[in-house]
Write a protein that holds these residues in place. Structure first.
Motif, PDB file in Angstrom:
ATOM      1  N   ASP A  52      46.948   0.952  25.150  1.00 27.77           N
ATOM      2  CA  ASP A  52      47.235   0.946  23.718  1.00 27.77           C
ATOM      3  C   ASP A  52      46.555  -0.240  23.044  1.00 27.77           C
ATOM      4  OD1 ASP A  52      49.038   3.169  23.893  1.00 27.77           O
ATOM      5  OD2 ASP A  52      50.554   1.800  24.677  1.00 27.77           O
ATOM      6  N   ILE A  53      46.509  -1.368  23.756  1.00 26.90           N
ATOM      7  CA  ILE A  53      45.831  -2.576  23.292  1.00 26.90           C
ATOM      8  C   ILE A  53      44.930  -3.060  24.421  1.00 26.90           C
ATOM      9  CG2 ILE A  53      46.098  -4.994  22.583  1.00 26.90           C
ATOM     10  CD1 ILE A  53      48.791  -4.278  21.379  1.00 26.90           C
ATOM     11  N   VAL A  54      43.698  -3.410  24.100  1.00 26.22           N
ATOM     12  CA  VAL A  54      42.759  -3.970  25.076  1.00 26.22           C
ATOM     13  C   VAL A  54      42.578  -5.451  24.758  1.00 26.22           C
ATOM     14  CG1 VAL A  54      40.443  -3.867  26.049  1.00 26.22           C
ATOM     15  CG2 VAL A  54      41.562  -1.751  25.274  1.00 26.22           C
ATOM     16  N   ILE A  55      42.648  -6.289  25.782  1.00 28.83           N
ATOM     17  CA  ILE A  55      42.326  -7.707  25.644  1.00 28.83           C
ATOM     18  C   ILE A  55      41.014  -7.953  26.371  1.00 28.83           C
ATOM     19  CG2 ILE A  55      43.029 -10.086  26.121  1.00 28.83           C
ATOM     20  CD1 ILE A  55      45.919  -9.162  26.034  1.00 28.83           C
ATOM     21  N   ALA A  56      40.039  -8.518  25.680  1.00 27.41           N
ATOM     22  CA  ALA A  56      38.714  -8.765  26.265  1.00 27.41           C
ATOM     23  C   ALA A  56      38.394 -10.250  26.183  1.00 27.41           C
ATOM     24  CB  ALA A  56      37.649  -7.950  25.536  1.00 27.41           C
ATOM     25  N   ALA A  57      38.150 -10.850  27.336  1.00 28.61           N
ATOM     26  CA  ALA A  57      37.833 -12.284  27.399  1.00 28.61           C
ATOM     27  C   ALA A  57      37.207 -12.578  28.750  1.00 28.61           C
ATOM     28  CB  ALA A  57      39.090 -13.139  27.197  1.00 28.61           C
ATOM     29  N   MET A  58      36.512 -13.705  28.833  1.00 31.19           N
ATOM     30  CA  MET A  58      35.898 -14.099  30.095  1.00 31.19           C
ATOM     31  C   MET A  58      36.941 -14.537  31.106  1.00 31.19           C
ATOM     32  SD  MET A  58      34.158 -17.795  29.142  1.00 31.19           S
ATOM     33  CE  MET A  58      33.359 -17.191  27.658  1.00 31.19           C
ATOM     34  N   GLY A  59      36.529 -14.644  32.367  1.00 33.79           N
ATOM     35  CA  GLY A  59      37.393 -15.179  33.404  1.00 33.79           C
ATOM     36  C   GLY A  59      37.552 -16.681  33.241  1.00 33.79           C
ATOM     37  N   PRO A  60      38.262 -17.346  34.146  1.00 38.56           N
ATOM     38  CA  PRO A  60      38.490 -18.783  34.015  1.00 38.56           C
ATOM     39  C   PRO A  60      37.183 -19.565  33.889  1.00 38.56           C
ATOM     40  CG  PRO A  60      39.866 -17.864  35.756  1.00 38.56           C
ATOM     41  CD  PRO A  60      38.923 -16.781  35.340  1.00 38.56           C
ATOM     42  N   LEU A  91      36.763   4.498  20.862  1.00 38.21           N
ATOM     43  CA  LEU A  91      38.047   3.811  21.032  1.00 38.21           C
ATOM     44  C   LEU A  91      39.115   4.292  20.062  1.00 38.21           C
ATOM     45  CD1 LEU A  91      36.780   0.157  21.619  1.00 38.21           C
ATOM     46  CD2 LEU A  91      37.657   1.756  23.336  1.00 38.21           C
ATOM     47  N   ALA A  92      38.740   5.149  19.123  1.00 36.92           N
ATOM     48  CA  ALA A  92      39.705   5.786  18.218  1.00 36.92           C
ATOM     49  C   ALA A  92      40.642   4.776  17.560  1.00 36.92           C
ATOM     50  CB  ALA A  92      40.506   6.841  18.971  1.00 36.92           C
ATOM     51  N   GLY A  93      40.085   3.659  17.110  1.00 33.29           N
ATOM     52  CA  GLY A  93      40.879   2.681  16.382  1.00 33.29           C
ATOM     53  C   GLY A  93      41.680   1.720  17.232  1.00 33.29           C
ATOM     54  N   THR A  94      41.608   1.833  18.554  1.00 26.27           N
ATOM     55  CA  THR A  94      42.396   0.970  19.441  1.00 26.27           C
ATOM     56  C   THR A  94      42.164  -0.505  19.135  1.00 26.27           C
ATOM     57  OG1 THR A  94      42.277   2.608  21.217  1.00 26.27           O
ATOM     58  CG2 THR A  94      42.805   0.346  21.855  1.00 26.27           C
ATOM     59  N   PRO A  95      43.237  -1.287  18.976  1.00 26.98           N
ATOM     60  CA  PRO A  95      43.052  -2.734  18.778  1.00 26.98           C
ATOM     61  C   PRO A  95      42.441  -3.385  20.018  1.00 26.98           C
ATOM     62  CG  PRO A  95      45.291  -2.045  18.178  1.00 26.98           C
ATOM     63  CD  PRO A  95      44.655  -0.897  18.909  1.00 26.98           C
ATOM     64  N   VAL A  96      41.404  -4.177  19.808  1.00 28.79           N
ATOM     65  CA  VAL A  96      40.766  -4.936  20.887  1.00 28.79           C
ATOM     66  C   VAL A  96      40.912  -6.410  20.547  1.00 28.79           C
ATOM     67  CG1 VAL A  96      38.661  -5.384  22.173  1.00 28.79           C
ATOM     68  CG2 VAL A  96      39.122  -3.066  21.321  1.00 28.79           C
ATOM     69  N   LEU A  97      41.792  -7.094  21.275  1.00 30.45           N
ATOM     70  CA  LEU A  97      42.001  -8.528  21.087  1.00 30.45           C
ATOM     71  C   LEU A  97      40.897  -9.270  21.829  1.00 30.45           C
ATOM     72  CD1 LEU A  97      45.870  -9.005  21.451  1.00 30.45           C
ATOM     73  CD2 LEU A  97      44.476  -9.787  19.529  1.00 30.45           C
ATOM     74  N   ILE A  98      40.108 -10.024  21.109  1.00 31.71           N
ATOM     75  CA  ILE A  98      38.927 -10.676  21.670  1.00 31.71           C
ATOM     76  C   ILE A  98      39.175 -12.173  21.725  1.00 31.71           C
ATOM     77  CG2 ILE A  98      36.476 -11.158  21.302  1.00 31.71           C
ATOM     78  CD1 ILE A  98      36.388  -8.384  19.848  1.00 31.71           C
ATOM     79  N   GLY A  99      39.029 -12.731  22.925  1.00 33.84           N
ATOM     80  CA  GLY A  99      39.276 -14.158  23.103  1.00 33.84           C
ATOM     81  C   GLY A  99      38.095 -14.855  23.737  1.00 33.84           C
ATOM     82  N   GLU A 100      37.969 -16.131  23.445  1.00 36.80           N
ATOM     83  CA  GLU A 100      36.878 -16.919  24.022  1.00 36.80           C
ATOM     84  C   GLU A 100      37.286 -17.533  25.352  1.00 36.80           C
ATOM     85  OE1 GLU A 100      34.657 -21.142  23.134  1.00 36.80           O
ATOM     86  OE2 GLU A 100      35.237 -19.913  21.420  1.00 36.80           O
ATOM     87  N   LEU A 101      38.554 -17.929  25.477  1.00 35.89           N
ATOM     88  CA  LEU A 101      39.018 -18.644  26.661  1.00 35.89           C
ATOM     89  C   LEU A 101      39.991 -17.790  27.461  1.00 35.89           C
ATOM     90  CD1 LEU A 101      39.671 -22.167  25.091  1.00 35.89           C
ATOM     91  CD2 LEU A 101      37.620 -21.370  26.289  1.00 35.89           C
ATOM     92  N   HIS A 102      39.953 -17.938  28.783  1.00 34.30           N
ATOM     93  CA  HIS A 102      40.800 -17.138  29.664  1.00 34.30           C
ATOM     94  C   HIS A 102      42.286 -17.407  29.414  1.00 34.30           C
ATOM     95  CE1 HIS A 102      41.470 -14.593  33.131  1.00 34.30           C
ATOM     96  NE2 HIS A 102      42.251 -15.499  33.678  1.00 34.30           N
ATOM     97  N   SER A 103      42.621 -18.619  28.987  1.00 34.76           N
ATOM     98  CA  SER A 103      44.021 -18.950  28.734  1.00 34.76           C
ATOM     99  C   SER A 103      44.630 -18.123  27.614  1.00 34.76           C
ATOM    100  CB  SER A 103      44.149 -20.436  28.399  1.00 34.76           C
ATOM    101  OG  SER A 103      43.292 -20.792  27.325  1.00 34.76           O
ATOM    102  N   MET A 104      43.797 -17.529  26.782  1.00 35.49           N
ATOM    103  CA  MET A 104      44.303 -16.671  25.709  1.00 35.49           C
ATOM    104  C   MET A 104      44.932 -15.395  26.262  1.00 35.49           C
ATOM    105  SD  MET A 104      41.251 -17.093  22.909  1.00 35.49           S
ATOM    106  CE  MET A 104      41.118 -18.561  21.865  1.00 35.49           C
ATOM    107  N   LEU A 105      44.468 -14.961  27.437  1.00 37.99           N
ATOM    108  CA  LEU A 105      44.982 -13.714  28.023  1.00 37.99           C
ATOM    109  C   LEU A 105      46.488 -13.769  28.263  1.00 37.99           C
ATOM    110  CD1 LEU A 105      44.745 -10.945  29.525  1.00 37.99           C
ATOM    111  CD2 LEU A 105      44.163 -12.282  31.574  1.00 37.99           C
ATOM    112  N   PRO A 106      47.014 -14.698  29.074  1.00 37.01           N
ATOM    113  CA  PRO A 106      48.454 -14.674  29.327  1.00 37.01           C
ATOM    114  C   PRO A 106      49.280 -14.960  28.080  1.00 37.01           C
ATOM    115  CG  PRO A 106      47.484 -16.666  30.240  1.00 37.01           C
ATOM    116  CD  PRO A 106      46.347 -15.780  29.827  1.00 37.01           C
TER     117      PRO A 106
END
Length: 395
Positions: free
Chosen positions: A230-238, A140-155
């Protein structure tokens, strides 16, 4: 156990890519809402008699109070259905055109060994145009990965990133800790339709994204190297499943995401689940889900940005709950971020057409939750400004 009922379609409330929302007349004369996935079944019309899975509603679980269509009373409808077409979310995603053109030639199965198993072209598979890419040694060459527990964090995170760095390319990795079909998410459809997401990768048994992947590792790499994020957001679906016990919840996957992002030389940034409004004591302050992940399950280091501007007592409680000063947990960093006002967050979300709620609560009812998400997004944007990625998709 599955609880079944028959119902007759009264009205098609809405039709979106891969999904219809229906009003049903149940056998007992009651009216009910149902979700009908059209990727593997024909579209329904008023008067059709459908078999419904009513289990979650009868148990009072958090599925939005809807039933799910399992099939038509006339099973011959399925035999008359044309071959499935690509069911990726609407929106321009040139990097996935080559996969869409392959149609239903994939050999990787999702929902394996169930009556609803379906074949997909997994991005890493031999039939994928990106198979050769995944045979290389990628990171990933340092790419920021925003990790969330809840789907509402995505939007909430995407709205904040767009306000700070509208030129940043953001991709979403949807895991299988919540809803499995990407089509169930109104936020994915809205964000893709607005062009605020570069694309979606569904991994594990989640399905229906612009790209499919077998696991979290491949999904993160696909977001970076195929979608050019440039930024990846990783979280579960609803939705999230939990039992009220320390380890018995699907939010434990955030530890796996921290480990995967760090192991692939990315920069894991946790969007902490913090609330002052949840009536359950175990979720007050820093959720017990977050505490368990950070102190007992995550084996790699992550940044956990904390909102600023809290009263001293609240700040001390938060740091105590997260073990900020505990020697055993020094693997993580807890940067204090500048305060973000409720009004600023509201302005960030002003152009977003879908209400953003967390556990049924809107911004004004749980400001600290949204501020914590936005602070993590701020931190990720800061990483991007300090180390901009000049590379687009490598596939």
């Amino acid at each position: 156990m599955i609880r079944w009922q028959m119902g007759t379609v009264q009205q098609v409330i809405a039709a979106e890519k891969g999904m219809q929302q229906l009003t049903m007349l149940m056998e007992d004369g009651a009216s009910a809402r149902a979700v009908h996935y059209t990727d593997v079944m024909p579209e329904a019309k008023p008067g059709d008699k459908l078999l419904l899975n009513v289990t979650a509603v009868e148990l009072g679980l958090g599925t939005g109070g809807v039933h799910f269509v399992a099939g038509f009373a006339d099973g011959a409808e399925l035999l008359r259905m044309p071959k499935s077409e690509a069911t990726s979310i609407d929106g321009d995603c040139p990097a996935t055109d080559a996969i869409r053109s392959l149609g239903d030639t994939g050999h990787i199965m999702k929902l394996r060994y169930t009556p609803l198993q379906r074949s997909v072209v997994s991005v890493e598979a031999p039939e994928s145009p990106y198979h050769g890419l995944f045979r290389q040694s990628l990171d990933l060459a340092g790419t920021p990965v925003l990790i969330g527990e809840l789907h509402s964090m995505l939007p909430a995170a995407v709205c904040r990133i767009r306000a700070l760095q509208p030129e940043a390319s953001v991709a979403y990795v949807m895991t299988d800790g919540g809803a499995l079909p990407a089509a169930f998410s109104r936020h994915v459809a809205a964000l893709r339709g607005l062009g605020w997401l570069r694309g979606t990768v569904t991994c594990g048994h989640a399905y229906g994204g612009d790209l499919e992947a077998l696991n979290k590792f491949s999904a993160l790499l696909a977001a970076k190297h195929v979608l050019g994020a440039d930024i990846v957001i990783a979280a579960m679906g609803p939705g999230i499943a939990g039992t009220g016990t320390e380890f018995g919840h699907t939010g434990m996957e955030t530890a796996e995401l921290i480990n995967a992002a760090a192991g692939l030389s990315g920069t894991p940034v946790v969007m902490p689940r913090i609330t002052a409004a949840d009536p359950r004591a175990r979720h007050q302050g820093a959720s017990h889900h977050l505490r368990t992940v950070l102190t007992k399950a995550a084996l790699q280091s992550a940044a956990v940005p904390l909102p600023g501007g809290l009263p001293a007592s609240a700040q001390e409680r938060l740091e105590r709950e997260l073990g900020v000063s505990a020697h055993a947990h020094v693997r993580h960093t807890f940067p204090r971020m500048p305060h973000i006002s409720q009004e600023e967050i509201r302005l960030n979300q002003a152009d977003y057409p879908v209400p953003i709620t967390t556990m049924g609560r809107e911004l004004e009812n749980d400001v600290i939750f949204f501020e914590a998400v936005c602070c993590a997004a701020d931190y990720a944007c800061g990483l991007l400004r300090r180390n901009p990625n000049p590379h687009g998709p490598t596939g």
